[in-house]
Design a protein around this motif. Structure first.
Motif, PDB file in Angstrom:
ATOM      1  N   SER A 144     -13.884   9.197   4.006  1.00 11.35           N
ATOM      2  CA  SER A 144     -13.879   9.326   5.464  1.00 11.35           C
ATOM      3  C   SER A 144     -14.605   8.128   6.043  1.00 11.35           C
ATOM      4  O   SER A 144     -15.371   7.454   5.354  1.00 11.35           O
ATOM      5  CB  SER A 144     -14.549  10.627   5.898  1.00 11.35           C
ATOM      6  OG  SER A 144     -15.906  10.632   5.486  1.00 11.35           O
ATOM      7  N   TYR A 186       3.920   4.506  11.861  1.00 17.86           N
ATOM      8  CA  TYR A 186       2.671   5.005  11.287  1.00 17.86           C
ATOM      9  C   TYR A 186       1.943   5.855  12.312  1.00 17.86           C
ATOM     10  O   TYR A 186       1.992   5.584  13.508  1.00 17.86           O
ATOM     11  CB  TYR A 186       1.774   3.831  10.880  1.00 17.86           C
ATOM     12  CG  TYR A 186       2.371   2.991   9.786  1.00 17.86           C
ATOM     13  CD1 TYR A 186       2.148   3.288   8.457  1.00 17.86           C
ATOM     14  CD2 TYR A 186       3.174   1.897  10.092  1.00 17.86           C
ATOM     15  CE1 TYR A 186       2.704   2.518   7.441  1.00 17.86           C
ATOM     16  CE2 TYR A 186       3.736   1.122   9.082  1.00 17.86           C
ATOM     17  CZ  TYR A 186       3.491   1.438   7.763  1.00 17.86           C
ATOM     18  OH  TYR A 186       4.051   0.678   6.777  1.00 17.86           O
ATOM     19  N   TYR A 200       0.834  -1.199   0.000  1.00 21.15           N
ATOM     20  CA  TYR A 200       0.000   0.000   0.000  1.00 21.15           C
ATOM     21  C   TYR A 200       0.871   1.253   0.000  1.00 21.15           C
ATOM     22  O   TYR A 200       0.563   2.240  -0.670  1.00 21.15           O
ATOM     23  CB  TYR A 200      -0.928   0.039   1.218  1.00 21.15           C
ATOM     24  CG  TYR A 200      -1.988  -1.030   1.249  1.00 21.15           C
ATOM     25  CD1 TYR A 200      -2.348  -1.771   0.114  1.00 21.15           C
ATOM     26  CD2 TYR A 200      -2.647  -1.324   2.430  1.00 21.15           C
ATOM     27  CE1 TYR A 200      -3.322  -2.744   0.169  1.00 21.15           C
ATOM     28  CE2 TYR A 200      -3.633  -2.300   2.486  1.00 21.15           C
ATOM     29  CZ  TYR A 200      -3.964  -3.005   1.358  1.00 21.15           C
ATOM     30  OH  TYR A 200      -4.936  -3.967   1.416  1.00 21.15           O
ATOM     31  N   LEU A 222      -8.965   8.479  -2.119  1.00 20.05           N
ATOM     32  CA  LEU A 222      -8.680   8.512  -0.675  1.00 20.05           C
ATOM     33  C   LEU A 222      -8.809   9.897  -0.042  1.00 20.05           C
ATOM     34  O   LEU A 222      -9.332  10.001   1.064  1.00 20.05           O
ATOM     35  CB  LEU A 222      -7.303   7.931  -0.371  1.00 20.05           C
ATOM     36  CG  LEU A 222      -7.257   6.437  -0.131  1.00 20.05           C
ATOM     37  CD1 LEU A 222      -5.831   5.984   0.107  1.00 20.05           C
ATOM     38  CD2 LEU A 222      -8.149   6.012   1.008  1.00 20.05           C
ATOM     39  N   GLU A 269     -14.681   4.370   8.192  1.00 17.05           N
ATOM     40  CA  GLU A 269     -14.036   3.091   7.920  1.00 17.05           C
ATOM     41  C   GLU A 269     -14.725   2.305   6.821  1.00 17.05           C
ATOM     42  O   GLU A 269     -14.144   1.389   6.267  1.00 17.05           O
ATOM     43  CB  GLU A 269     -13.941   2.268   9.199  1.00 17.05           C
ATOM     44  CG  GLU A 269     -12.978   2.887  10.181  1.00 17.05           C
ATOM     45  CD  GLU A 269     -12.762   2.056  11.419  1.00 17.05           C
ATOM     46  OE1 GLU A 269     -13.269   0.925  11.486  1.00 17.05           O
ATOM     47  OE2 GLU A 269     -12.062   2.547  12.314  1.00 17.05           O
ATOM     48  N   GLU A 282      -7.149   4.606   7.885  1.00 12.22           N
ATOM     49  CA  GLU A 282      -6.741   4.703   6.480  1.00 12.22           C
ATOM     50  C   GLU A 282      -6.674   3.315   5.838  1.00 12.22           C
ATOM     51  O   GLU A 282      -7.165   3.111   4.726  1.00 12.22           O
ATOM     52  CB  GLU A 282      -5.383   5.402   6.391  1.00 12.22           C
ATOM     53  CG  GLU A 282      -5.013   5.841   5.011  1.00 12.22           C
ATOM     54  CD  GLU A 282      -5.751   7.090   4.553  1.00 12.22           C
ATOM     55  OE1 GLU A 282      -5.533   7.489   3.410  1.00 12.22           O
ATOM     56  OE2 GLU A 282      -6.561   7.658   5.306  1.00 12.22           O
ATOM     57  N   ARG A 338     -10.145   2.110   5.231  1.00 14.84           N
ATOM     58  CA  ARG A 338     -10.725   2.767   4.052  1.00 14.84           C
ATOM     59  C   ARG A 338     -10.193   2.114   2.774  1.00 14.84           C
ATOM     60  O   ARG A 338     -10.941   1.836   1.843  1.00 14.84           O
ATOM     61  CB  ARG A 338     -10.430   4.257   4.060  1.00 14.84           C
ATOM     62  CG  ARG A 338     -11.325   5.030   5.017  1.00 14.84           C
ATOM     63  CD  ARG A 338     -11.148   6.531   4.884  1.00 14.84           C
ATOM     64  NE  ARG A 338      -9.927   7.014   5.514  1.00 14.84           N
ATOM     65  CZ  ARG A 338      -9.754   7.160   6.822  1.00 14.84           C
ATOM     66  NH1 ARG A 338     -10.726   6.858   7.652  1.00 14.84           N
ATOM     67  NH2 ARG A 338      -8.623   7.617   7.305  1.00 14.84           N
ATOM     68  N   ILE A 339      -8.890   1.872   2.734  1.00 11.18           N
ATOM     69  CA  ILE A 339      -8.277   1.224   1.566  1.00 11.18           C
ATOM     70  C   ILE A 339      -8.924  -0.136   1.343  1.00 11.18           C
ATOM     71  O   ILE A 339      -9.312  -0.483   0.223  1.00 11.18           O
ATOM     72  CB  ILE A 339      -6.752   1.083   1.759  1.00 11.18           C
ATOM     73  CG1 ILE A 339      -6.094   2.466   1.744  1.00 11.18           C
ATOM     74  CG2 ILE A 339      -6.146   0.163   0.704  1.00 11.18           C
ATOM     75  CD1 ILE A 339      -4.650   2.481   2.251  1.00 11.18           C
ATOM     76  N   LEU A 375      -0.676   4.725   1.484  1.00 11.16           N
ATOM     77  CA  LEU A 375      -0.401   4.789   2.911  1.00 11.16           C
ATOM     78  C   LEU A 375       0.979   5.393   3.086  1.00 11.16           C
ATOM     79  O   LEU A 375       1.849   5.173   2.256  1.00 11.16           O
ATOM     80  CB  LEU A 375      -0.439   3.364   3.478  1.00 11.16           C
ATOM     81  CG  LEU A 375      -0.346   3.140   4.965  1.00 11.16           C
ATOM     82  CD1 LEU A 375      -1.547   3.776   5.668  1.00 11.16           C
ATOM     83  CD2 LEU A 375      -0.316   1.642   5.260  1.00 11.16           C
ATOM     84  N   ARG A 400      -6.103   5.660  -4.942  1.00 13.12           N
ATOM     85  CA  ARG A 400      -5.203   6.786  -4.649  1.00 13.12           C
ATOM     86  C   ARG A 400      -5.891   8.114  -4.967  1.00 13.12           C
ATOM     87  O   ARG A 400      -5.769   9.080  -4.231  1.00 13.12           O
ATOM     88  CB  ARG A 400      -3.906   6.632  -5.442  1.00 13.12           C
ATOM     89  CG  ARG A 400      -2.839   7.626  -5.070  1.00 13.12           C
ATOM     90  CD  ARG A 400      -1.488   7.370  -5.721  1.00 13.12           C
ATOM     91  NE  ARG A 400      -1.546   6.970  -7.108  1.00 13.12           N
ATOM     92  CZ  ARG A 400      -1.279   5.745  -7.564  1.00 13.12           C
ATOM     93  NH1 ARG A 400      -0.928   4.788  -6.738  1.00 13.12           N
ATOM     94  NH2 ARG A 400      -1.354   5.467  -8.850  1.00 13.12           N
ATOM     95  N   ASP A 433      -3.862   7.490  12.940  1.00 13.91           N
ATOM     96  CA  ASP A 433      -4.972   7.428  11.990  1.00 13.91           C
ATOM     97  C   ASP A 433      -4.727   6.426  10.855  1.00 13.91           C
ATOM     98  O   ASP A 433      -5.590   6.230  10.003  1.00 13.91           O
ATOM     99  CB  ASP A 433      -5.297   8.800  11.428  1.00 13.91           C
ATOM    100  CG  ASP A 433      -4.176   9.387  10.585  1.00 13.91           C
ATOM    101  OD1 ASP A 433      -3.046   8.871  10.612  1.00 13.91           O
ATOM    102  OD2 ASP A 433      -4.449  10.389   9.890  1.00 13.91           O
ATOM    103  N   ALA A 434      -3.578   5.760  10.852  1.00 16.52           N
ATOM    104  CA  ALA A 434      -3.276   4.767   9.809  1.00 16.52           C
ATOM    105  C   ALA A 434      -4.243   3.587   9.863  1.00 16.52           C
ATOM    106  O   ALA A 434      -4.540   2.990   8.827  1.00 16.52           O
ATOM    107  CB  ALA A 434      -1.834   4.282   9.930  1.00 16.52           C
TER     108      ALA A 434
END
Length: 113
Positions: A70, A38, A20, A66, A72, A45, A48-49, A26, A63, A41-42
């Motif tokens: 917002s 990290y 990622y 992102l 999860e 993230e 979300r990915i 990321l 990409r 908030d990773a």
């Protein structure tokens, strides 16, 4: 947090987390010891990915999306760029579905007497 902790908290392997990062999805910093670290908030993230991947999107599209994501699940802010990207993806899926239907029909025709 270190990559191992991020992996444990998200259920995503360290190898995939590094991927990622390579894809620009990321980011991490390197500590004095050279280890990846990290931000807190990773975790969100990565979730979300994973949610966008589960929707069938590729890393290039993710990409692009992102910054507008917002939560999860995630939720997307439907600005014109996001709307355009999602419309292109849907059109691509429709094309693939049509192609699969044609192939299915051709295969089924071989089974008919």
């Amino acid at each position: 947090m270190l990559i191992g902790e991020l992996s444990r908290r998200t259920g995503v392997s360290p190898r995939l987390l590094r991927y990622y990062e390579e894809q620009g999805l990321l980011s991490s910093c390197r500590g004095p010891n050279g280890y990846r670290t990290y931000a807190d908030d990773a975790v969100g993230e990565v979730r979300r990915i994973r949610g966008l991947l589960a929707a069938g999107l590729g890393t290039e599209v993710i990409r692009e999306l992102l910054p507008c994501a917002s939560g999860e699940q995630p939720e997307l802010e439907l600005c014109p760029a996001v709307r355009g990207a999602l419309s292109r993806e849907l059109a691509g899926l429709d094309d693939r579905i049509d192609a699969l239907r044609r192939m299915r029909g051709a295969l089924a025709a071989y089974l008919e007497p």
